[in-house]
Scaffold this motif. Structure first.
Motif, mmCIF file in Angstrom:
data_model
loop_
_atom_site.group_PDB
_atom_site.id
_atom_site.type_symbol
_atom_site.label_atom_id
_atom_site.label_comp_id
_atom_site.label_asym_id
_atom_site.label_seq_id
_atom_site.Cartn_x
_atom_site.Cartn_y
_atom_site.Cartn_z
ATOM 1 N N MET A 1 36.804 -39.029 -69.176
ATOM 2 C CA MET A 1 36.695 -40.469 -68.939
ATOM 3 C C MET A 1 36.716 -40.744 -67.444
ATOM 4 O O MET A 1 37.357 -40.070 -66.681
ATOM 5 C CB MET A 1 37.877 -41.142 -69.623
ATOM 6 N N LYS A 2 35.982 -41.745 -67.057
ATOM 7 C CA LYS A 2 35.879 -42.163 -65.658
ATOM 8 C C LYS A 2 35.491 -40.984 -64.762
ATOM 9 O O LYS A 2 34.554 -40.292 -65.062
ATOM 10 C CB LYS A 2 37.194 -42.802 -65.204
ATOM 11 N N THR A 3 36.235 -40.755 -63.716
ATOM 12 C CA THR A 3 35.769 -39.773 -62.750
ATOM 13 C C THR A 3 36.368 -38.383 -62.955
ATOM 14 O O THR A 3 36.169 -37.502 -62.147
ATOM 15 C CB THR A 3 36.099 -40.240 -61.315
ATOM 16 N N PHE A 4 37.114 -38.202 -64.047
ATOM 17 C CA PHE A 4 37.684 -36.886 -64.295
ATOM 18 C C PHE A 4 36.553 -35.892 -64.555
ATOM 19 O O PHE A 4 35.706 -36.102 -65.390
ATOM 20 C CB PHE A 4 38.599 -36.922 -65.515
ATOM 21 N N SER A 5 36.544 -34.799 -63.819
ATOM 22 C CA SER A 5 35.463 -33.835 -64.019
ATOM 23 C C SER A 5 35.904 -32.453 -63.594
ATOM 24 O O SER A 5 36.589 -32.292 -62.607
ATOM 25 C CB SER A 5 34.244 -34.238 -63.200
ATOM 26 N N LYS A 6 35.493 -31.489 -64.367
ATOM 27 C CA LYS A 6 35.730 -30.103 -63.973
ATOM 28 C C LYS A 6 34.386 -29.453 -63.682
ATOM 29 O O LYS A 6 33.376 -29.820 -64.259
ATOM 30 C CB LYS A 6 36.415 -29.355 -65.118
ATOM 31 N N SER A 7 34.397 -28.480 -62.815
ATOM 32 C CA SER A 7 33.158 -27.779 -62.524
ATOM 33 C C SER A 7 32.725 -26.992 -63.747
ATOM 34 O O SER A 7 33.558 -26.475 -64.480
ATOM 35 C CB SER A 7 33.366 -26.810 -61.368
ATOM 36 N N PRO A 8 31.408 -26.902 -63.953
ATOM 37 C CA PRO A 8 30.946 -26.124 -65.094
ATOM 38 C C PRO A 8 31.286 -24.646 -64.927
ATOM 39 O O PRO A 8 31.293 -24.131 -63.810
ATOM 40 C CB PRO A 8 29.431 -26.360 -65.094
ATOM 41 N N ASP A 9 31.581 -24.001 -66.024
ATOM 42 C CA ASP A 9 31.836 -22.565 -66.010
ATOM 43 C C ASP A 9 30.490 -21.849 -65.912
ATOM 44 O O ASP A 9 29.640 -22.011 -66.774
ATOM 45 C CB ASP A 9 32.563 -22.195 -67.316
ATOM 46 N N PRO A 10 30.283 -21.060 -64.859
ATOM 47 C CA PRO A 10 28.966 -20.428 -64.700
ATOM 48 C C PRO A 10 28.632 -19.446 -65.814
ATOM 49 O O PRO A 10 27.479 -19.062 -65.978
ATOM 50 C CB PRO A 10 29.072 -19.728 -63.342
ATOM 51 N N PHE A 207 22.693 -43.952 -55.298
ATOM 52 C CA PHE A 207 23.311 -42.658 -55.001
ATOM 53 C C PHE A 207 22.608 -41.463 -55.644
ATOM 54 O O PHE A 207 22.838 -40.326 -55.237
ATOM 55 C CB PHE A 207 24.792 -42.676 -55.395
ATOM 56 N N GLY A 208 21.778 -41.692 -56.656
ATOM 57 C CA GLY A 208 21.043 -40.594 -57.276
ATOM 58 C C GLY A 208 21.971 -39.479 -57.719
ATOM 59 O O GLY A 208 22.950 -39.728 -58.418
ATOM 60 N N PRO A 209 21.690 -38.218 -57.301
ATOM 61 C CA PRO A 209 22.517 -37.095 -57.758
ATOM 62 C C PRO A 209 23.962 -37.166 -57.276
ATOM 63 O O PRO A 209 24.819 -36.433 -57.781
ATOM 64 C CB PRO A 209 21.806 -35.861 -57.175
ATOM 65 N N ARG A 210 24.266 -38.037 -56.321
ATOM 66 C CA ARG A 210 25.652 -38.201 -55.856
ATOM 67 C C ARG A 210 26.339 -39.380 -56.538
ATOM 68 O O ARG A 210 27.462 -39.731 -56.193
ATOM 69 C CB ARG A 210 25.678 -38.371 -54.338
ATOM 70 N N TRP A 211 25.677 -40.004 -57.521
ATOM 71 C CA TRP A 211 26.290 -41.092 -58.310
ATOM 72 C C TRP A 211 27.547 -40.541 -58.983
ATOM 73 O O TRP A 211 27.562 -39.419 -59.464
ATOM 74 C CB TRP A 211 25.272 -41.558 -59.361
ATOM 75 N N ARG A 212 28.604 -41.348 -59.024
ATOM 76 C CA ARG A 212 29.875 -40.842 -59.560
ATOM 77 C C ARG A 212 29.780 -40.474 -61.043
ATOM 78 O O ARG A 212 30.647 -39.762 -61.559
ATOM 79 C CB ARG A 212 30.990 -41.853 -59.340
ATOM 80 N N SER A 213 28.752 -40.969 -61.757
ATOM 81 C CA SER A 213 28.598 -40.607 -63.164
ATOM 82 C C SER A 213 27.674 -39.415 -63.383
ATOM 83 O O SER A 213 27.524 -38.959 -64.519
ATOM 84 C CB SER A 213 28.094 -41.806 -63.963
ATOM 85 N N ALA A 214 27.061 -38.912 -62.317
ATOM 86 C CA ALA A 214 26.211 -37.718 -62.439
ATOM 87 C C ALA A 214 27.101 -36.482 -62.327
ATOM 88 O O ALA A 214 27.056 -35.743 -61.348
ATOM 89 C CB ALA A 214 25.129 -37.723 -61.360
ATOM 90 N N ILE A 215 27.939 -36.281 -63.339
ATOM 91 C CA ILE A 215 28.902 -35.168 -63.320
ATOM 92 C C ILE A 215 28.614 -34.212 -64.474
ATOM 93 O O ILE A 215 27.910 -34.557 -65.424
ATOM 94 C CB ILE A 215 30.365 -35.674 -63.402
#
Ligand code: ZN
Length: 284
Positions: A1-10, A207-215
């Motif tokens: 939810m919101k800006t919580f984000s983890k990096s994808p596991d490669p 913001f394009g790819p830097r939009w806070r929802s482009a996670i």
């Protein structure tokens, strides 16, 4: 939810998907992000990740750390949810419709909205993939929360006057199937509330790819038009819409942020959108 984000596991496994809105299978690269990418469907404009991580990998991200984030922010998020619901007169409409005062909150986190609705006299039920968040809600807020995804949980034959899911549909691998599952849980004439980022909003455009929802956690990003189309095709009418959020905190000086926020809400280019939908009575 919101800006919580983890990096994808490669090392996670991925699969190819075609457009969930129109079915076309010729998406073009759109936003290259850090370790993942969004494509754009040239037929309808829908943005989504392709390839997509497996559903199990997406759900594994909702761990203790996520639960703590939800606990810490529960009242801020509830405040935002109630503002959105108030703008479309959600509770008033349900109560005037002559349907059950019952609420299914999917992705309910720690159950703050359920606790609010229960105090208002609603029969409530939560669904949540994050087990520690669900346990916290049952223990601290006294609301029932089934753990798992909507298609996994056993709600017997329960149907509800209203279903709500805020910042959920952008995480769901198959939003069309998901809305269909919600429809089965809502009584004819019952309501469905969707809150999700708006790709037609000002921030996405700026913001394009830097939009806070482009996670990485967001596998589908909808425009208002495409979300309307999908819910209509899945048996709902859209009865009210709102968008809000012009410029993010820290992205603009305060003298500019306030008037832009005001305009965004009135003109419909806000960063987040809410669709209030009503289940059509005809069965498919
Ligand atoms: Zn499409």
């Amino acid at each position: 939810m919101k800006t919580f984000s983890k990096s994808p596991d490669p090392h996670q496994s991925t699969r190819h998907v075609s457009c969930v809105v129109c079915g076309a299978d010729r998406a073009e690269p759109h936003w290259e992000c850090d370790g993942f990418a969004f494509v754009r469907c040239p037929a309808c404009g829908h943005l989504y990740q392709d390839p997509q991580p497996d559903a199990g990998d997406l759900i594994d991200r909702y761990d203790e750390e996520y639960a703590q984030y939800e606990v810490d922010n529960a009242f801020n998020f509830l405040d935002l949810m109630l503002k959105g619901l108030s703008d479309v007169a959600f509770f008033e409409r349900v109560e005037a419709a002559g349907i059950d005062r019952s609420l299914l909150d999917i992705g309910c986190a720690t159950g703050a909205l359920l606790e609010h609705a229960k105090a208002r006299g609603y029969v409530v039920q939560g669904v949540e993939v994050c087990v520690p968040a669900a346990e916290y809600g049952e223990r601290e807020r006294g609301v029932p929360i089934a753990t798992g995804t909507l298609d996994e949980v056993d709600l017997a034959d329960a149907t509800f006057g209203a279903a709500h899911f805020s910042h959920v549909i952008e995480h769901v691998p198959d939003p069309r199937a998901f809305v269909g599952q919600v429809r089965e849980r809502v009584v004819p004439g019952g309501y469905m509330v969707i809150v999700t980022p708006n790709t037609a909003g000002l921030q996405a455009r700026l913001f394009g790819p830097r939009w806070r929802s482009a996670i990485a956690d967001h596998v589908h990003l909808f425009s208002r038009r495409n979300l309307r189309r999908l819910v209509r095709e899945e048996g709902f009418d859209v009865v009210a819409e709102k968008t809000w959020g012009g410029l993010g905190i820290g992205t603009a000086p305060r003298w500019l942020k306030r008037p832009v926020d005001w305009l965004a809400k009135r003109l419909g280019f806000g960063d987040v959108m809410l669709l209030l939908c009503r289940r059509t009575d005809t069965s498919r």
